[in-house]
Design an enzyme around this catalytic site. Structure first.
Site, mmCIF file in Angstrom:
data_model
loop_
_atom_site.group_PDB
_atom_site.id
_atom_site.type_symbol
_atom_site.label_atom_id
_atom_site.label_comp_id
_atom_site.label_asym_id
_atom_site.label_seq_id
_atom_site.Cartn_x
_atom_site.Cartn_y
_atom_site.Cartn_z
ATOM 1 N N ASN A 64 63.809 -31.592 42.146
ATOM 2 C CA ASN A 64 63.870 -30.128 42.091
ATOM 3 C C ASN A 64 64.812 -29.688 40.967
ATOM 4 O OD1 ASN A 64 62.184 -29.493 44.393
ATOM 5 N ND2 ASN A 64 63.821 -30.369 45.668
ATOM 6 N N CYS A 73 55.133 -33.606 46.284
ATOM 7 C CA CYS A 73 54.899 -32.374 45.514
ATOM 8 C C CYS A 73 53.406 -32.254 45.240
ATOM 9 C CB CYS A 73 55.676 -32.439 44.202
ATOM 10 S SG CYS A 73 55.372 -31.008 43.148
ATOM 11 N N ASN A 164 57.251 -34.057 52.894
ATOM 12 C CA ASN A 164 58.458 -33.229 52.744
ATOM 13 C C ASN A 164 58.388 -32.101 53.788
ATOM 14 O OD1 ASN A 164 56.352 -31.851 51.512
ATOM 15 N ND2 ASN A 164 57.530 -31.151 49.784
ATOM 16 N N HIS A 166 58.539 -28.496 55.864
ATOM 17 C CA HIS A 166 58.129 -27.098 55.683
ATOM 18 C C HIS A 166 58.323 -26.305 56.965
ATOM 19 C CE1 HIS A 166 56.284 -27.887 51.767
ATOM 20 N NE2 HIS A 166 56.004 -29.071 52.289
ATOM 21 N N GLU A 215 61.225 -22.493 47.771
ATOM 22 C CA GLU A 215 61.265 -23.957 47.792
ATOM 23 C C GLU A 215 62.682 -24.501 47.920
ATOM 24 O OE1 GLU A 215 59.159 -26.564 45.229
ATOM 25 O OE2 GLU A 215 57.553 -25.122 44.898
ATOM 26 N N CYS A 224 53.310 -23.752 45.787
ATOM 27 C CA CYS A 224 53.803 -25.006 46.376
ATOM 28 C C CYS A 224 52.617 -25.662 47.079
ATOM 29 C CB CYS A 224 54.932 -24.710 47.362
ATOM 30 S SG CYS A 224 55.573 -26.185 48.180
ATOM 31 N N THR A 226 52.284 -28.693 48.665
ATOM 32 C CA THR A 226 52.538 -29.229 50.007
ATOM 33 C C THR A 226 52.747 -28.074 50.987
ATOM 34 O OG1 THR A 226 54.862 -29.489 49.352
ATOM 35 C CG2 THR A 226 53.478 -31.482 49.312
ATOM 36 N N GLY A 227 53.384 -26.985 50.501
ATOM 37 C CA GLY A 227 53.601 -25.822 51.365
ATOM 38 C C GLY A 227 52.293 -25.181 51.783
HETATM 39 N N1 LIG Z 1 60.802 -28.306 46.763
HETATM 40 C C1 LIG Z 1 60.063 -29.357 47.390
HETATM 41 C C2 LIG Z 1 59.428 -30.303 46.395
HETATM 42 C C3 LIG Z 1 58.404 -29.674 45.479
HETATM 43 C C4 LIG Z 1 57.142 -29.175 46.196
HETATM 44 C C5 LIG Z 1 56.111 -28.676 45.234
HETATM 45 N N2 LIG Z 1 56.399 -27.564 44.446
HETATM 46 C C6 LIG Z 1 54.677 -28.718 45.741
HETATM 47 O O1 LIG Z 1 53.791 -28.248 45.003
HETATM 48 O O2 LIG Z 1 54.408 -29.277 46.799
HETATM 49 C C7 LIG Z 1 60.981 -30.147 48.346
HETATM 50 O O3 LIG Z 1 62.205 -30.187 48.139
HETATM 51 O O4 LIG Z 1 60.462 -30.745 49.291
#
Ligand SMILES: N[C@@H](CCC[C@H](N)C(=O)O)C(=O)O
Length: 282
Positions: A64, A73, A164, A166, A215, A224, A226-227
């Site tokens: 990050n 990511c 990661n 969320h 994030e 994001c 993964t988000g």
């Molecule tokens: N900030 C996230 C890592 C990055 C996620 C990303 N932008 C995505 O597209 O998934 C973390 O610290 O888990």
């Protein structure tokens, strides 16, 4: 050091090809902070390393813009897939990518000139136990709509790990989502031992969501991946969407198509783009 700047829906990272360049482990965090700085570096949401893997075709590491290393990511994975295919680091159109959050599988869509357009990533199964996310508390059940006190307000959080962590919160109107005021508070809330990515979601229909993110380690970003996957999983868990039915997620930077498949895997499809390449003086 040679770099490539790429973005997935405006979520931009500086990509370093470790097949060509060497970065000492002890300098990774400070290099990520410096590269991300728009005044003294290049400017980005962070840094991504593309390197050899012993278990997959390729390996991704993501930092990050505060220098913290994350485990996954989604937007970065699509860019890594495009870069790896177009730079001959992989030769198949479907290949595996190692992340600290586990292996994922990329499929690139290639045009007649050999250029990659959209990329689909099989992100694997969401992890829903408290221990896996992690979020404090007892029991093995998914954390769905759990009340959390933040800044004197009560919010309802559905917690999902896509490798990661969320925290997904549903709102009536996405324009009114308190991303700037509550984002940093939820990110570092004591309920999340590893801190968390905070996401707000407005449900338009079973197949359409609006999405905003704060994030972990980078603050507000355009998108994001993964988000957005976590948002779809959280929507299914809350009864707003259906497993097996694709959902269009509208992010600030554009749209992703995501389906939580019947077999439990989450599939994300979207674009990946180059911005520029160059050299930086280390
Ligand atoms: N900030 C996230 C890592 C990055 C996620 C990303 N932008 C995505 O597209 O998934 C973390 O610290 O888990």
């Amino acid at each position: 050091m040679e770099f490539t700047k790429m973005h997935g829906l405006g979520n931009s990272y500086i990509y370093i090809n470790l097949f060509k360049e060497h970065l000492p482990e002890e300098r990774l965090a400070e290099t990520a902070v410096w590269l991300a700085d728009p005044n003294r570096g290049i400017g980005s949401d962070g840094m991504i390393l593309i390197g050899p893997s012993t278990s997959c075709a390729i390996k991704m590491r993501i930092f990050n813009n505060d220098g913290s290393e994350a485990k996954n990511c989604g937007n970065g994975l699509r860019c890594v897939a495009k870069y790896s295919y177009e730079h001959g680091l992989v030769h198949e159109k479907a290949f595996s990518i190692e992340t600290l959050g586990g292996p994922v599988f990329a499929t690139v869509e290639v045009d007649e000139e050999g250029r990659v357009g959209a990329v689909a990533i099989n992100m694997g199964q969401p992890r829903l136990t408290r221990q896996a996310i992690p979020i404090i508390g007892e029991g093995d059940k998914p954390v769905v709509g759990e009340k959390l006190e933040a800044n004197g307000e009560t919010v309802q959080v559905t917690a999902v790990s896509m490798g990661n962590p969320h925290a997904v919160m549903f709102v009536e109107q996405i324009e009114k989502a308190p991303v700037e005021s509550l984002g940093p508070v939820i990110e570092k809330h004591s309920a999340f031992p590893d801190w968390v990515n905070a996401e707000w979601v407005e449900v338009v229909s079973e197949t359409e969501l609006h999405f905003r993110v704060w994030e972990r380690g980078s603050g507000i970003t355009q998108a994001c991946g993964t988000g957005a996957c976590a948002a779809v999983v959280a929507s299914v868990l809350n009864g707003y969407a259906k497993q097996g039915v694709p959902v269009t997620v509208h992010l600030l930077g554009g749209d992703l198509t995501i389906v939580w498949q019947e077999n439990g895997d989450v599939l994300m499809r979207g674009p990946a783009e180059y911005i520029c390449t160059g050299n930086v003086f280390l």
